[in-house]
Write a protein that holds these residues in place. Sequence first.
Motif, mmCIF file in Angstrom:
data_model
loop_
_atom_site.group_PDB
_atom_site.id
_atom_site.type_symbol
_atom_site.label_atom_id
_atom_site.label_comp_id
_atom_site.label_asym_id
_atom_site.label_seq_id
_atom_site.Cartn_x
_atom_site.Cartn_y
_atom_site.Cartn_z
ATOM 1 N N PHE A 140 1.002 -1.182 -0.060
ATOM 2 C CA PHE A 140 -0.085 -0.103 -0.058
ATOM 3 C C PHE A 140 0.924 1.254 0.137
ATOM 4 N N ASP A 141 0.575 2.130 -1.040
ATOM 5 C CA ASP A 141 1.393 3.224 -0.964
ATOM 6 C C ASP A 141 0.780 4.543 -0.325
ATOM 7 N N GLY A 142 0.924 4.494 0.975
ATOM 8 C CA GLY A 142 0.442 5.498 1.962
ATOM 9 C C GLY A 142 0.593 5.039 3.455
ATOM 10 N N ASN A 143 -0.177 5.482 4.356
ATOM 11 C CA ASN A 143 0.109 5.057 5.669
ATOM 12 C C ASN A 143 -0.568 3.691 5.801
ATOM 13 N N ALA A 144 0.205 2.714 6.777
ATOM 14 C CA ALA A 144 -0.017 1.443 7.185
ATOM 15 C C ALA A 144 -0.303 1.492 8.680
ATOM 16 N N LEU A 145 -1.786 1.567 8.924
ATOM 17 C CA LEU A 145 -1.944 1.480 10.336
ATOM 18 C C LEU A 145 -2.501 0.013 10.891
ATOM 19 N N ASN A 146 -1.363 -0.522 11.477
ATOM 20 C CA ASN A 146 -1.788 -2.051 11.796
ATOM 21 C C ASN A 146 -2.168 -2.189 13.192
ATOM 22 N N ILE A 147 -3.602 -2.527 13.429
ATOM 23 C CA ILE A 147 -4.178 -2.758 14.793
ATOM 24 C C ILE A 147 -3.903 -4.012 15.276
ATOM 25 N N GLN A 148 -3.477 -4.310 16.498
ATOM 26 C CA GLN A 148 -3.204 -5.785 16.938
ATOM 27 C C GLN A 148 -4.246 -5.823 18.167
ATOM 28 N N PRO A 149 -5.421 -5.986 18.163
ATOM 29 C CA PRO A 149 -6.362 -6.290 19.212
ATOM 30 C C PRO A 149 -5.910 -7.628 20.196
ATOM 31 N N GLY A 150 -6.393 -7.376 21.687
ATOM 32 C CA GLY A 150 -6.568 -8.625 22.206
ATOM 33 C C GLY A 150 -7.603 -9.042 22.246
ATOM 34 N N LEU A 151 -8.177 -9.603 23.547
ATOM 35 C CA LEU A 151 -9.342 -10.097 23.494
ATOM 36 C C LEU A 151 -10.506 -9.399 23.510
ATOM 37 N N ILE A 152 -11.414 -9.494 22.630
ATOM 38 C CA ILE A 152 -12.303 -8.550 22.116
ATOM 39 C C ILE A 152 -13.857 -8.946 22.632
ATOM 40 N N LEU A 153 -14.541 -8.213 23.244
ATOM 41 C CA LEU A 153 -15.844 -8.399 23.636
ATOM 42 C C LEU A 153 -16.690 -7.197 23.240
ATOM 43 N N GLY A 154 -18.343 -7.357 23.463
ATOM 44 C CA GLY A 154 -19.088 -6.477 23.267
ATOM 45 C C GLY A 154 -20.252 -6.872 22.559
#
Length: 333
Positions: A140-154
């Motif tokens: 990707f030619d641009g900003n790479a925002l990598n989000i690494q979540p832990g245990l997700i609830l909701g």
Amino acid sequence: MIGGSVFLGRAIVEEALRQGHDVTTFNRGRSGEDLPGVTAVRGDREVPADLEALAAGREWDAVVDVCGFTPRVVAASARALSGHASTYAFISSISAVSDWPAERVDESAPRWECSPDAGPDDGDYGVLKAGCERAVEHYFDGNALNIQPGLILGPWENVGRLPAWLRRIAKGGRVLAPGDPGLPMQLIDARDIATFTLDQAAKGVNDRFLLTGPAGNTTFGRWLGDCVEATGSGAELVWVEDRFLLDHGVEPWTELPLWNPVTPGEVGAWDVVTEKAEAAGLRCRPVGETVRDTWDWLKDQDHTALENRLPSWKRHGIAPEKEARILSEWDAR
């Protein structure tokens, strides 16, 4: 939004609409319904012509990819959308960090080795997520925002962990509770991940974040107590030692969701450093609020229909006869 109709993807779309953004969703229309107010584009991310049709004549401020599991598939999306947005936010997983859960980790911890062009058979879930992150960074030619979540609830959880506990506790009676009620945990609400991800994407952040609740934001006992309170069932939690449960063939993570006895010499799943994300603006609501809101959503749902649509739901929760047998043997020990 690549995806955008179930659980975390739905939460991100809902928050984006609440903030007043114009939202385009790209999905096959099979997993769930798109929220009113989005521009829905039907297509399969594994079909090159569908990606070309999505990108043709369109530009966005950011792409959020919540359903990438194979590096070469994510790579194709990153190439197709490069030049059509300034930021590509990829929802990865803490499982992409090779030292977790054996060690206490932060963003300096190494990721699994995996090629950005790897296929579905080139590794397990965490390895492939690391490859997906690299695919975004590489193609990707641009900003790479990598989000690494832990245990997700909701609310709208499609995995079935918190719903399994809520459904069992709502039935009342004596409930098999695993291990140490004082065990500190780190849990995060999908809606808090949504807010953080959109805020970082709006700023054009090019970075990687471990995203989970702050250390000890609840304990196993407090969390299950929140389930008892939310359901109003008056259930009695009977705490049974880890070794006893293992000796009686109870499966961690699935039969008793989120129960994962720590291997000697390891720190376990609930020891993740969150200072970087918090400094960047992460704010997490109380776990009790997440439990209450999830029950408010769940109690009016057709559980059989959800099980039929969400296979992972059927894997979570212990069989009533097995639970009763273990409780009886625990009483008689």
